[in-house]
Write a protein that holds these residues in place. Structure first.
Motif, PDB file in Angstrom:
ATOM      1  N   ALA A 145       0.843  -1.201   0.000  1.00 55.62           N
ATOM      2  CA  ALA A 145       0.000   0.000   0.000  1.00 55.62           C
ATOM      3  C   ALA A 145       0.875   1.247   0.000  1.00 55.62           C
ATOM      4  N   CYS A 146       0.714   2.082  -1.011  1.00 55.48           N
ATOM      5  CA  CYS A 146       1.553   3.272  -1.154  1.00 55.48           C
ATOM      6  C   CYS A 146       1.539   4.135   0.105  1.00 55.48           C
ATOM      7  N   TYR A 147       0.368   4.341   0.665  1.00 54.80           N
ATOM      8  CA  TYR A 147       0.243   5.264   1.784  1.00 54.80           C
ATOM      9  C   TYR A 147       0.760   4.684   3.100  1.00 54.80           C
ATOM     10  N   LEU A 148       1.136   3.403   3.079  1.00 56.93           N
ATOM     11  CA  LEU A 148       1.652   2.771   4.294  1.00 56.93           C
ATOM     12  C   LEU A 148       3.123   2.390   4.156  1.00 56.93           C
ATOM     13  N   ARG A 149       3.757   2.825   3.066  1.00 55.50           N
ATOM     14  CA  ARG A 149       5.183   2.597   2.910  1.00 55.50           C
ATOM     15  C   ARG A 149       5.969   3.625   3.720  1.00 55.50           C
ATOM     16  N   GLU A 150       7.275   3.390   3.831  1.00 60.40           N
ATOM     17  CA  GLU A 150       8.144   4.386   4.453  1.00 60.40           C
ATOM     18  C   GLU A 150       8.056   5.685   3.663  1.00 60.40           C
ATOM     19  N   LEU A 151       7.939   6.802   4.355  1.00 57.44           N
ATOM     20  CA  LEU A 151       7.779   8.085   3.673  1.00 57.44           C
ATOM     21  C   LEU A 151       9.081   8.493   2.991  1.00 57.44           C
ATOM     22  N   HIS A 152       8.925   9.109   1.813  1.00 59.56           N
ATOM     23  CA  HIS A 152      10.095   9.544   1.040  1.00 59.56           C
ATOM     24  C   HIS A 152      10.068  11.067   0.938  1.00 59.56           C
ATOM     25  N   PRO A 153      11.146  11.749   1.352  1.00 55.65           N
ATOM     26  CA  PRO A 153      11.148  13.222   1.358  1.00 55.65           C
ATOM     27  C   PRO A 153      11.088  13.849  -0.018  1.00 55.65           C
ATOM     28  N   ALA A 154      11.316  13.065  -1.073  1.00 58.16           N
ATOM     29  CA  ALA A 154      11.297  13.646  -2.424  1.00 58.16           C
ATOM     30  C   ALA A 154       9.884  13.886  -2.916  1.00 58.16           C
ATOM     31  N   HIS A 155       8.933  13.028  -2.535  1.00 53.35           N
ATOM     32  CA  HIS A 155       7.622  13.111  -3.175  1.00 53.35           C
ATOM     33  C   HIS A 155       6.440  12.843  -2.260  1.00 53.35           C
ATOM     34  N   ASP A 156       6.673  12.511  -0.992  1.00 53.14           N
ATOM     35  CA  ASP A 156       5.565  12.323  -0.061  1.00 53.14           C
ATOM     36  C   ASP A 156       5.313  13.628   0.687  1.00 53.14           C
ATOM     37  N   ILE A 157       4.054  14.043   0.717  1.00 51.40           N
ATOM     38  CA  ILE A 157       3.666  15.290   1.385  1.00 51.40           C
ATOM     39  C   ILE A 157       2.813  14.948   2.600  1.00 51.40           C
ATOM     40  N   VAL A 158       3.132  15.587   3.714  1.00 52.46           N
ATOM     41  CA  VAL A 158       2.444  15.297   4.977  1.00 52.46           C
ATOM     42  C   VAL A 158       1.808  16.569   5.538  1.00 52.46           C
ATOM     43  N   ALA A 159       0.793  16.351   6.362  1.00 51.69           N
ATOM     44  CA  ALA A 159       0.164  17.429   7.132  1.00 51.69           C
ATOM     45  C   ALA A 159      -0.013  16.902   8.542  1.00 51.69           C
ATOM     46  N   ASP A 160       0.453  17.672   9.508  1.00 50.27           N
ATOM     47  CA  ASP A 160       0.370  17.248  10.906  1.00 50.27           C
ATOM     48  C   ASP A 160       1.016  15.873  11.098  1.00 50.27           C
ATOM     49  N   ARG A 190     -12.312   0.956   3.683  1.00 54.61           N
ATOM     50  CA  ARG A 190     -12.445   0.612   2.267  1.00 54.61           C
ATOM     51  C   ARG A 190     -11.075   0.542   1.594  1.00 54.61           C
ATOM     52  N   HIS A 191     -10.202   1.479   1.918  1.00 54.10           N
ATOM     53  CA  HIS A 191      -8.850   1.478   1.350  1.00 54.10           C
ATOM     54  C   HIS A 191      -8.147   0.159   1.687  1.00 54.10           C
ATOM     55  N   LEU A 192      -8.170  -0.228   2.945  1.00 56.53           N
ATOM     56  CA  LEU A 192      -7.486  -1.446   3.372  1.00 56.53           C
ATOM     57  C   LEU A 192      -8.125  -2.695   2.787  1.00 56.53           C
ATOM     58  N   SER A 193      -9.426  -2.643   2.569  1.00 54.40           N
ATOM     59  CA  SER A 193     -10.132  -3.831   2.077  1.00 54.40           C
ATOM     60  C   SER A 193      -9.784  -4.180   0.637  1.00 54.40           C
ATOM     61  N   THR A 194      -9.194  -3.245  -0.104  1.00 50.66           N
ATOM     62  CA  THR A 194      -8.799  -3.560  -1.478  1.00 50.66           C
ATOM     63  C   THR A 194      -7.536  -4.430  -1.511  1.00 50.66           C
ATOM     64  N   PHE A 195      -6.859  -4.557  -0.366  1.00 49.78           N
ATOM     65  CA  PHE A 195      -5.650  -5.374  -0.272  1.00 49.78           C
ATOM     66  C   PHE A 195      -5.936  -6.637   0.532  1.00 49.78           C
ATOM     67  N   THR A 196      -5.087  -7.621   0.347  1.00 45.58           N
ATOM     68  CA  THR A 196      -5.203  -8.862   1.103  1.00 45.58           C
ATOM     69  C   THR A 196      -3.860  -9.194   1.737  1.00 45.58           C
ATOM     70  N   GLY A 197      -3.880 -10.117   2.719  1.00 49.94           N
ATOM     71  CA  GLY A 197      -2.631 -10.580   3.319  1.00 49.94           C
ATOM     72  C   GLY A 197      -2.023  -9.630   4.323  1.00 49.94           C
ATOM     73  N   HIS A 198      -2.841  -8.877   5.028  1.00 51.90           N
ATOM     74  CA  HIS A 198      -2.316  -7.950   6.038  1.00 51.90           C
ATOM     75  C   HIS A 198      -3.232  -7.962   7.256  1.00 51.90           C
ATOM     76  N   ASP A 199      -2.730  -7.416   8.351  1.00 52.57           N
ATOM     77  CA  ASP A 199      -3.538  -7.277   9.565  1.00 52.57           C
ATOM     78  C   ASP A 199      -3.548  -5.822  10.041  1.00 52.57           C
ATOM     79  N   VAL A 200      -3.414  -4.887   9.099  1.00 47.38           N
ATOM     80  CA  VAL A 200      -3.410  -3.465   9.429  1.00 47.38           C
ATOM     81  C   VAL A 200      -4.820  -3.033   9.813  1.00 47.38           C
ATOM     82  N   SER A 201      -4.963  -2.373  10.936  1.00 44.77           N
ATOM     83  CA  SER A 201      -6.278  -1.912  11.389  1.00 44.77           C
ATOM     84  C   SER A 201      -6.592  -0.538  10.817  1.00 44.77           C
TER      85      SER A 201
END
Length: 271
Positions: A145-160, A190-201
């Motif tokens: 899942a893109c949004y759950l990968r390690e953040l990259h300072p080149a292209h990931d934007i964060v708020a708070d 819904r985002h998490l449900s599109t993936f399988t093989g994980h236990d992320v809450s």
């Protein structure tokens, strides 16, 4: 940056339109061909209809819950860009693309990202969202899942401290395509449900990801307008549209490639 400012070139702004996932990916390619052939460069905002899971170029199709996506009417396509999968909700996602000839943009990937993300950061500022490139290193939670990968300072934007936008580039022979996703509203379940093989809450997902509607009082239509204005001002772009020829070629490309199982379900070792 390149030898001239981007505003010295002819750009068109294509305001938010709704397309299928396959068509959105095809339109990026066609815009690149237009720019490489001497036509206008393109900045555009778009919506995913139906909601779509876009897979990274080398993502394993076994990470997708195909049954859930089919049952819920979620399209699955595959991007030309790398990274993990992103669930683009029709209402919860705002996406954009910037397409220009390669020789008009920085050759350094980091410099190019920082240049092309300038209007994205401007859009957040217009919405009253305090967003910037990620600085703190956060551990990977779930690689597919893109949004759950390690953040990259080149292209990931964060708020708070939470990810609110992911951006990616790919370079064709004569053109650069950058596309990105701004999260307007988070639907963790819904985002998490599109993936399988994980236990992320869902709770863990929300600790990592935020949306514009959590960070400001901006409505979705106001957020879309802010992105459009930021892109148009950055490029000095005129309002534009797709030509009939571009749309015809995009529909053919979508059917032959981005909606085709051979492209979408191909395994990483087959690429």
């Amino acid at each position: 940056m390149a030898d001239t400012d981007v505003r010295d070139r002819a750009w068109r702004l294509i305001r938010e339109q709704s397309w299928s996932g396959a068509m959105n990916m095809a339109l990026d390619e066609i815009a690149a061909e237009t720019a490489a052939d001497g036509g206008p460069r393109t900045v555009r905002v778009y919506r995913w209809n139906p909601s779509t899971l876009s897979l990274g170029y080398r993502q394993d199709p076994d990470t997708v819950d195909w049954a859930f996506c089919e049952r819920e009417g979620i399209e699955v396509t595959r991007r030309q860009t790398g990274g993990g999968g992103i669930y683009h909700d029709t209402n919860g996602d705002i996406s954009y693309s910037i397409v220009a000839p390669k020789d008009e943009l920085p050759s350094s990937l980091m410099d190019c990202y920082h240049l092309l993300c300038t209007p994205v950061l401007d859009a957040f500022e217009r919405m009253g969202v305090a967003a910037d490139f990620a600085e703190d290193e956060l551990p990977e939670i779930y690689h597919p899942a893109c949004y759950l990968r390690e953040l990259h300072p080149a292209h990931d934007i964060v708020a708070d401290g939470r990810k609110i936008s992911g951006n990616a580039q790919y370079r064709r022979k004569n053109a650069v395509i950058q596309h990105g996703s701004l999260t307007y509203s988070v639907d963790a379940e819904r985002h998490l449900s599109t993936f399988t093989g994980h236990d992320v809450s869902p709770e863990t997902f929300r600790e990592r990801v935020t949306g514009i509607d959590e960070e400001s009082e901006t409505s979705r239509s106001e957020a879309v307008a802010a992105v459009e204005r930021a892109l148009a001002d950055w490029a000095a772009a005129d309002d534009g549209s797709w030509t009939d020829d571009e749309l015809e070629r995009a529909r053919e490309r979508a059917a032959e490639k981005y909606a085709d199982d051979d492209w979408v379900r191909r395994r990483p070792d087959e690429r």
